[in-house]
Design a protein around this motif. Structure first.
Motif, mmCIF file in Angstrom:
data_model
loop_
_atom_site.group_PDB
_atom_site.id
_atom_site.type_symbol
_atom_site.label_atom_id
_atom_site.label_comp_id
_atom_site.label_asym_id
_atom_site.label_seq_id
_atom_site.Cartn_x
_atom_site.Cartn_y
_atom_site.Cartn_z
ATOM 1 N N ALA A 45 0.966 -1.113 -0.066
ATOM 2 C CA ALA A 45 0.077 -0.083 -0.041
ATOM 3 C C ALA A 45 0.883 1.278 0.245
ATOM 4 N N ILE A 46 2.071 1.420 0.810
ATOM 5 C CA ILE A 46 2.761 2.264 0.842
ATOM 6 C C ILE A 46 3.467 2.756 -0.397
ATOM 7 N N GLU A 47 4.086 1.410 -1.240
ATOM 8 C CA GLU A 47 4.495 1.662 -2.601
ATOM 9 C C GLU A 47 3.461 2.063 -3.553
ATOM 10 N N GLN A 48 2.331 1.715 -3.490
ATOM 11 C CA GLN A 48 1.248 2.397 -4.378
ATOM 12 C C GLN A 48 0.836 3.905 -4.048
ATOM 13 N N ILE A 49 0.892 4.154 -2.822
ATOM 14 C CA ILE A 49 0.789 5.706 -2.605
ATOM 15 C C ILE A 49 1.817 6.413 -3.091
ATOM 16 N N ASP A 50 3.110 6.023 -2.888
ATOM 17 C CA ASP A 50 4.229 6.784 -3.343
ATOM 18 C C ASP A 50 4.006 6.897 -4.902
ATOM 19 N N GLU A 51 3.751 5.894 -5.592
ATOM 20 C CA GLU A 51 3.496 5.936 -6.778
ATOM 21 C C GLU A 51 2.456 6.999 -7.485
ATOM 22 N N VAL A 52 1.198 7.028 -6.745
ATOM 23 C CA VAL A 52 0.129 8.053 -6.905
ATOM 24 C C VAL A 52 0.743 9.429 -6.616
ATOM 25 N N GLN A 53 1.705 9.454 -5.462
ATOM 26 C CA GLN A 53 2.106 10.794 -5.244
ATOM 27 C C GLN A 53 3.007 11.416 -6.037
ATOM 28 N N ASN A 54 3.788 10.482 -6.819
ATOM 29 C CA ASN A 54 4.863 10.964 -7.847
ATOM 30 C C ASN A 54 3.990 11.489 -8.936
ATOM 31 N N GLN A 55 2.763 10.754 -9.278
ATOM 32 C CA GLN A 55 1.804 11.377 -10.340
ATOM 33 C C GLN A 55 1.399 12.981 -10.042
ATOM 34 N N ILE A 56 0.847 12.998 -8.356
ATOM 35 C CA ILE A 56 0.450 14.002 -8.274
ATOM 36 C C ILE A 56 1.294 15.405 -8.488
ATOM 37 N N ASP A 57 2.620 15.087 -8.074
ATOM 38 C CA ASP A 57 3.857 16.033 -8.171
ATOM 39 C C ASP A 57 4.030 16.185 -9.456
ATOM 40 N N ALA A 58 3.901 15.528 -10.407
ATOM 41 C CA ALA A 58 4.301 15.683 -11.847
ATOM 42 C C ALA A 58 3.029 16.690 -12.293
ATOM 43 N N LEU A 59 2.026 16.621 -11.856
ATOM 44 C CA LEU A 59 0.718 17.444 -12.310
ATOM 45 C C LEU A 59 0.955 18.729 -11.855
ATOM 46 N N ASN A 60 1.407 18.805 -10.394
ATOM 47 C CA ASN A 60 1.575 20.221 -9.826
ATOM 48 C C ASN A 60 2.892 20.888 -10.288
ATOM 49 N N GLU A 61 3.732 20.067 -10.765
ATOM 50 C CA GLU A 61 4.980 20.814 -11.678
ATOM 51 C C GLU A 61 4.626 21.228 -13.122
ATOM 52 N N LYS A 62 3.607 20.564 -13.628
ATOM 53 C CA LYS A 62 2.997 21.077 -14.998
ATOM 54 C C LYS A 62 2.383 22.096 -14.675
ATOM 55 N N ALA A 63 1.243 22.359 -13.633
ATOM 56 C CA ALA A 63 0.435 23.486 -13.285
ATOM 57 C C ALA A 63 1.338 24.642 -13.124
ATOM 58 N N SER A 64 2.213 24.311 -12.458
ATOM 59 C CA SER A 64 3.215 25.491 -11.970
ATOM 60 C C SER A 64 3.635 26.367 -13.237
ATOM 61 N N GLU A 65 4.217 25.419 -14.184
ATOM 62 C CA GLU A 65 4.750 25.961 -15.527
ATOM 63 C C GLU A 65 3.631 26.797 -16.007
ATOM 64 N N GLU A 66 2.341 25.973 -16.177
ATOM 65 C CA GLU A 66 1.210 26.829 -16.972
ATOM 66 C C GLU A 66 0.971 28.107 -16.293
ATOM 67 N N ILE A 67 0.860 28.102 -14.750
ATOM 68 C CA ILE A 67 0.455 29.191 -13.933
ATOM 69 C C ILE A 67 1.672 30.661 -14.386
ATOM 70 N N LEU A 68 2.759 30.090 -14.400
ATOM 71 C CA LEU A 68 3.850 30.877 -14.741
ATOM 72 C C LEU A 68 3.686 31.572 -16.050
ATOM 73 N N ARG A 69 3.271 30.655 -17.181
ATOM 74 C CA ARG A 69 2.952 31.430 -18.324
ATOM 75 C C ARG A 69 1.813 32.426 -18.493
ATOM 76 N N VAL A 70 1.037 32.212 -17.780
ATOM 77 C CA VAL A 70 -0.329 32.853 -17.297
ATOM 78 C C VAL A 70 0.015 34.343 -16.705
ATOM 79 N N GLU A 71 0.970 34.165 -15.711
ATOM 80 C CA GLU A 71 1.417 35.305 -15.051
ATOM 81 C C GLU A 71 1.993 36.277 -15.897
ATOM 82 N N GLN A 72 3.055 35.573 -16.777
ATOM 83 C CA GLN A 72 3.811 36.348 -17.437
ATOM 84 C C GLN A 72 2.946 37.098 -18.721
#
Length: 300
Positions: A45-72
């Motif tokens: 279960a811990i390994e599965q949670i870690d895998e899902v968390q990595n996917q969430i972090d990847a989405l957050n990073e992508k969102a930050s890049e898009e937010i940065l472009r919008v702010e610019q």
């Protein structure tokens, strides 16, 4: 035969404990197997949670890049409006110094001499770098004044080569005897060694403070609070604080009125008691006089 019958039970009693031990061993083995299975399930279960968390972090990073472009994008769209606002503000004398004085956090850093110097400030401008993450610059524009030679003083916040927050600022060219950043030291020297308490630093000391650029509260306040809407602080109504001695000069406090009211009640109560006592004495005297008259009539 009797002896044999007595020995047989003894042999059976001696063989029973190993059977009990085997049952306990089986029970312990079963519990251990359950614990191992539970640990394995938890680890999976811990390994599965870690895998899902990595996917969430990847989405957050992508969102930050898009937010940065919008702010610019919107920073570029805001720029002409900020310029237009600055041109209109020039029509209002002392606009920026008033906004600074009315801001609770900034006003705490200003004394009379700082305010006098800031009265010559004509414009404030915040410039965010195209890569917003890398920093920003705050510019202060001044008319000719008796304090320094600069027309523009700025402080810049950016990331250095190692990626850590850093800052740098314009060197203020103070006129002789007008350096507000050194006035406290001079005042203390003039007043002698008896003065141990240091006075608050000048607002202009902020331009030379580069110790902790990542936690510069004044810079953040100007960029995120004052700059987006300075009009709200310019229009803050001045609250007139009444002096504490007003009640002594003519008015009365509520407590004083209540005390006087209670004293008046007690005085009125005493007067009423005295009045009633006087009436009783008069009635008594009148009664005695009537008795005397009746006694004289009887004698006659």
């Amino acid at each position: 035969m009797l002896k044999l019958s007595l020995r047989a039970p003894r042999e059976s009693n001696m063989s029973s404990p190993p059977t009990k031990v085997r049952k306990e061993e089986q029970k312990n083995n079963g519990e251990n197997a359950e614990e191992v299975a539970a640990d394995k399930e938890q680890q999976e279960a811990i390994e599965q949670i870690d895998e899902v968390q990595n996917q969430i972090d990847a989405l957050n990073e992508k969102a930050s890049e898009e937010i940065l472009r919008v702010e610019q994008k919107y920073n570029k769209l805001r720029k002409p409006f900020f310029d237009k606002r600055s041109d209109i503000i020039k029509k209002i004398p002392k606009f920026w110094v008033t906004a600074f004085i009315n801001h609770p956090q900034v006003s705490a850093l200003l004394d009379e001499e700082d305010e006098e110097a800031l009265h010559f400030m004509t414009k404030v401008e915040v410039e965010e770098f195209e890569d917003i993450k890398s920093g920003y610059k705050i510019k202060f524009y001044f008319d000719a004044n008796p304090y320094f030679e600069n027309d523009v003083i700025s402080k810049e916040f950016h990331l250095n080569d190692t990626g850590d927050p850093s800052s740098k600022s314009t060197l203020i060219r103070w006129k002789p005897g007008k350096d507000l950043t050194k006035r406290n030291t001079q005042q203390q020297q003039n007043k002698g060694k008896k003065r141990q308490l240091e006075e608050p630093e000048s607002f202009f000391c902020w331009f030379t403070d580069h110790v902790d650029a990542g936690a510069d509260e004044l810079g953040e306040v100007i960029k995120d609070d004052i700059w987006p809407n300075p009009l709200q602080y310019f229009l803050v109504p001045e609250v007139e604080v009444e002096g504490e001695g007003d009640s002594d000069e003519g008015g009365q406090d509520l407590e004083d009125i209540e005390e006087e009211y209670e004293e008046g009640d007690s005085v009125e109560g005493e007067e009423e008691e005295d009045y009633l006592d006087g009436e009783n004495d008069d009635d008594l005297e009148e009664g005695e006089g009537e008795d005397d008259e009746e006694g004289e009539e009887d004698e006659a």
